[in-house]
Enzyme design. Sequence first.
Site, short mmCIF file in Angstrom:
data_model
loop_
_atom_site.label_atom_id
_atom_site.label_comp_id
_atom_site.label_asym_id
_atom_site.label_seq_id
_atom_site.Cartn_x
_atom_site.Cartn_y
_atom_site.Cartn_z
N GLU A 272 -17.85 19.80 24.43
CA GLU A 272 -16.85 19.73 25.50
C GLU A 272 -17.37 18.83 26.61
O GLU A 272 -18.58 18.55 26.69
CB GLU A 272 -16.61 21.13 26.08
CG GLU A 272 -16.04 22.12 25.09
CD GLU A 272 -14.68 21.70 24.54
OE1 GLU A 272 -13.76 21.49 25.34
OE2 GLU A 272 -14.56 21.57 23.32
N ASP B 150 -16.73 28.55 24.34
CA ASP B 150 -15.77 27.80 23.51
C ASP B 150 -15.34 28.66 22.31
O ASP B 150 -14.14 28.80 22.03
CB ASP B 150 -16.40 26.48 23.06
CG ASP B 150 -15.50 25.71 22.11
OD1 ASP B 150 -14.57 25.04 22.59
OD2 ASP B 150 -15.69 25.81 20.89
N LYS C 219 -11.63 30.39 21.40
CA LYS C 219 -10.96 30.30 20.09
C LYS C 219 -10.61 31.69 19.58
O LYS C 219 -9.58 31.88 18.93
CB LYS C 219 -11.85 29.54 19.12
CG LYS C 219 -11.93 28.05 19.47
CD LYS C 219 -13.04 27.35 18.75
CE LYS C 219 -13.07 25.87 19.13
NZ LYS C 219 -14.31 25.21 18.76
N GLY D 135 -14.70 16.91 16.35
CA GLY D 135 -14.82 15.47 16.06
C GLY D 135 -13.55 14.72 16.37
O GLY D 135 -12.47 15.30 16.49
N VAL E 191 -8.47 25.34 17.18
CA VAL E 191 -9.46 26.16 16.46
C VAL E 191 -9.84 25.43 15.17
O VAL E 191 -8.96 25.11 14.36
CB VAL E 191 -8.89 27.56 16.12
CG1 VAL E 191 -9.93 28.40 15.37
CG2 VAL E 191 -8.45 28.29 17.39
N GLY F 11 -19.31 13.34 19.94
CA GLY F 11 -17.97 13.77 20.39
C GLY F 11 -17.65 15.19 20.00
O GLY F 11 -16.48 15.59 20.01
N1 HSE Z 1 -16.62 21.61 21.57
C1 HSE Z 1 -15.91 22.13 20.44
C2 HSE Z 1 -16.90 22.45 19.33
C3 HSE Z 1 -14.91 21.12 20.00
O1 HSE Z 1 -18.04 22.00 19.41
O2 HSE Z 1 -16.55 23.17 18.40
C4 HSE Z 1 -13.92 21.63 19.00
O3 HSE Z 1 -13.14 22.65 19.54
#
Ligand code: HSE
Length: 339
Positions: A211, A222, A226, A319, A154, A208
């Site tokens: 996901e 996502d 969390k 990241g 998270v 990066g």
């Molecule tokens: N894909 C997630 C985001 C990565 O963009 O927050 C971090 O958990």
Amino acid sequence: MKLMLVGFGVVGQGLVEILRDKRAELESRYGFRAQVVAVATRSKGTLYHPDGLNLDWLLDAAQRGSLALYPPVDGVIRDEGILTLIRRVEADVLVEVSPTNLHTGQPALSYCLAAFDSGKHVVLANKGPVAVGYDELLEHAGQAGKLLRFEGTVMAGTPSIRLAMQALRGCVIAEARGILNGTTNYILTQMESGMSYADALAQAQQLGYAEADPAGDVDGWDAAGKLLILARALFNIPLKMDDLEVKGISGISLDDVKAAQAAGERWKLIARITPEGGSVGPVRVPLSSPLAAVSGATNAVTYVTDLLGEVTLVGSGAGRLQTGFGLLSDLLDIHERTG
Ligand code: HSE
């Protein structure tokens, strides 16, 4: 500390870079020395060397697309099944950074349980097992007398979990709300400068943040995953995805973004959780709100507490090095508790 990594994408490589580049600093400041003895992936092969793998060679092979490109040195063992390798590797900690499955947590959940059962601590940036298999993880950790840590799940390395579970002990937290997905916040911020949704998503993938399957980001899953993790960390309640109302940002157009701007507002994907349930959805927040200033891949969470009132944490949400740091902070915690 001997480490085995399962998964070796952006985040796993980020951790290895940090271990390589901060080697002297980590040793002199914390007496922490880490060795990566094994890396197991489903798409790039597996490597095991009981004396430790060379981090430069490892990163180079991964960046060229296959662990098979790791040099043929004496003692290196290749291409074993992941579960077999987890059970036989002599490592102190399993670092789980394989792609997330928020519905079943698998196959990562089985990897984590096998790690506990073979006497390893487990550190995850992978949200799936924590979101859906928390009780099982804790049960196996308890039986093995090992630790479970998941700060990187998270807000990347921004210490949202440690703040809730350690620093705020003694407070009752009634609610958490904020911006918990870096990809969508990055896309919404870029759209405010006129970039198309598709281009902004492509950039978030290149950087990066997204996901492996970015649908999980843009559709709100996502952030919802969390929330399930926060529901455990804050309230220790076993919420499921079906208990949450979830909506993403894919329906928001450039026109919607401009209309909000004209009205002195910004679209944000807001996640909120209380012991009664939670939700994720796009909200137009006024520029006067602190959340309006949280831009790019930055995230924010506000904990509503009985003794301190509102406590807000703002920091990186995604990241390579940012999430790699989340893993490092857990490894240092384990080092300090067990060393
Ligand atoms: N894909 C997630 C985001 C990565 O963009 O927050 C971090 O958990």
